[in-house]
Design a protein around this motif. Structure first.
Motif, short mmCIF file in Angstrom:
data_model
loop_
_atom_site.label_atom_id
_atom_site.label_comp_id
_atom_site.label_asym_id
_atom_site.label_seq_id
_atom_site.Cartn_x
_atom_site.Cartn_y
_atom_site.Cartn_z
N ALA A 2 0.88 -1.17 -0.06
CA ALA A 2 0.02 -0.13 -0.10
C ALA A 2 1.00 1.38 0.03
CB ALA A 2 -1.11 0.04 1.13
N ARG A 3 1.99 1.34 0.78
CA ARG A 3 2.92 2.29 0.92
C ARG A 3 3.28 2.68 -0.48
NH1 ARG A 3 4.24 5.37 4.59
NH2 ARG A 3 3.37 4.30 6.06
N TYR A 4 3.76 1.61 -1.33
CA TYR A 4 4.48 1.73 -2.43
C TYR A 4 3.53 2.48 -3.51
CZ TYR A 4 5.70 0.30 -7.32
OH TYR A 4 5.82 0.34 -8.61
N TYR A 5 2.48 2.12 -3.55
CA TYR A 5 1.38 2.47 -4.62
C TYR A 5 1.06 4.16 -3.97
CZ TYR A 5 0.01 -1.53 -7.19
OH TYR A 5 0.07 -2.37 -8.17
N MET A 6 0.78 4.50 -2.72
CA MET A 6 0.70 5.76 -2.23
C MET A 6 2.14 6.65 -2.65
SD MET A 6 -1.76 6.69 -0.31
CE MET A 6 -1.11 7.97 0.65
N ALA A 11 -1.99 11.42 -4.61
CA ALA A 11 -3.21 11.66 -4.52
C ALA A 11 -4.24 10.84 -5.29
CB ALA A 11 -3.83 13.18 -4.55
N ASP A 12 -3.79 10.42 -6.53
CA ASP A 12 -4.69 9.78 -7.58
C ASP A 12 -4.50 8.09 -7.35
OD1 ASP A 12 -5.07 12.05 -8.93
OD2 ASP A 12 -3.26 12.02 -10.14
N VAL A 13 -3.79 7.72 -6.24
CA VAL A 13 -3.65 6.28 -6.07
C VAL A 13 -5.17 5.56 -6.07
CG1 VAL A 13 -3.76 6.37 -3.46
CG2 VAL A 13 -2.67 4.41 -4.47
N ILE A 14 -6.01 6.14 -5.72
CA ILE A 14 -7.26 5.34 -5.65
C ILE A 14 -8.03 5.18 -7.01
CG2 ILE A 14 -9.80 5.27 -4.59
CD1 ILE A 14 -7.66 5.00 -2.52
N ARG A 15 -7.89 6.36 -7.54
CA ARG A 15 -8.53 6.12 -9.04
C ARG A 15 -7.71 5.25 -10.04
NH1 ARG A 15 -7.73 11.47 -11.41
NH2 ARG A 15 -8.73 12.19 -9.32
N LYS A 16 -6.40 5.18 -9.60
CA LYS A 16 -5.46 4.34 -10.26
C LYS A 16 -5.86 2.71 -9.97
CE LYS A 16 -1.66 2.89 -12.61
NZ LYS A 16 -2.03 2.51 -13.96
N LEU A 17 -5.92 2.44 -8.79
CA LEU A 17 -6.29 0.95 -8.39
C LEU A 17 -7.68 0.69 -8.90
CD1 LEU A 17 -4.65 1.42 -4.75
CD2 LEU A 17 -3.77 -0.03 -6.55
N GLU A 18 -8.45 1.78 -8.70
CA GLU A 18 -9.77 1.30 -9.10
C GLU A 18 -9.77 0.99 -10.78
OE1 GLU A 18 -12.42 4.28 -7.53
OE2 GLU A 18 -12.59 2.87 -5.83
N CYS A 19 -9.15 1.87 -11.59
CA CYS A 19 -9.06 1.60 -12.99
C CYS A 19 -8.20 0.58 -13.32
CB CYS A 19 -8.26 3.08 -13.51
SG CYS A 19 -7.94 2.85 -15.25
N ILE A 39 -5.80 -3.69 -1.74
CA ILE A 39 -5.00 -2.55 -1.67
C ILE A 39 -5.40 -1.21 -1.46
CG2 ILE A 39 -2.57 -1.27 -2.58
CD1 ILE A 39 -1.89 -3.96 -4.04
N ARG A 40 -6.58 -0.92 -2.32
CA ARG A 40 -7.29 -0.14 -2.30
C ARG A 40 -7.99 0.52 -0.95
NH1 ARG A 40 -12.89 0.08 -4.68
NH2 ARG A 40 -12.85 -1.34 -2.97
N ASP A 41 -8.28 -0.84 -0.20
CA ASP A 41 -9.13 -0.77 1.11
C ASP A 41 -8.16 -0.49 2.08
OD1 ASP A 41 -11.60 -1.08 -0.43
OD2 ASP A 41 -11.60 -3.34 0.23
N THR A 42 -6.91 -1.10 1.99
CA THR A 42 -6.00 -0.88 3.07
C THR A 42 -5.57 0.64 2.80
OG1 THR A 42 -5.10 -3.06 2.66
CG2 THR A 42 -3.67 -1.43 3.75
N ILE A 43 -5.15 1.24 1.76
CA ILE A 43 -5.02 2.83 1.71
C ILE A 43 -6.02 3.40 2.48
CG2 ILE A 43 -4.58 4.58 0.14
CD1 ILE A 43 -3.13 2.43 -1.77
#
Length: 55
Positions: A2-6, A11-19, A39-43
């Motif tokens: 999760a930290r890696y993606y953050m 700030a676009d991490v949620i949109r990116k993961l959902e996409c 990962i999205r839920d963890t973030i």
């Protein structure tokens, strides 16, 4: 993970993961889709306040 993606998407991490999860779903890769959503839920649980401050 999760930290890696953050750090990578900020700030676009949620949109990116959902996409990415949506793309995996259309390709039938449900295991990978679920991983992105986990990962999205963890973030959201661990870093939700930080994301709100960045917006």
């Amino acid at each position: 993970m999760a930290r890696y993606y953050m750090e990578k998407y900020g700030a676009d991490v949620i949109r990116k993961l959902e996409c990415d999860a949506g793309i995996c779903e259309t390709q039938g890769k449900l295991h990978q889709r679920n991983r992105f959503l986990r990962i999205r839920d963890t973030i959201l649980m661990e870093f939700g306040n930080e994301l709100q401050q960045e917006q």
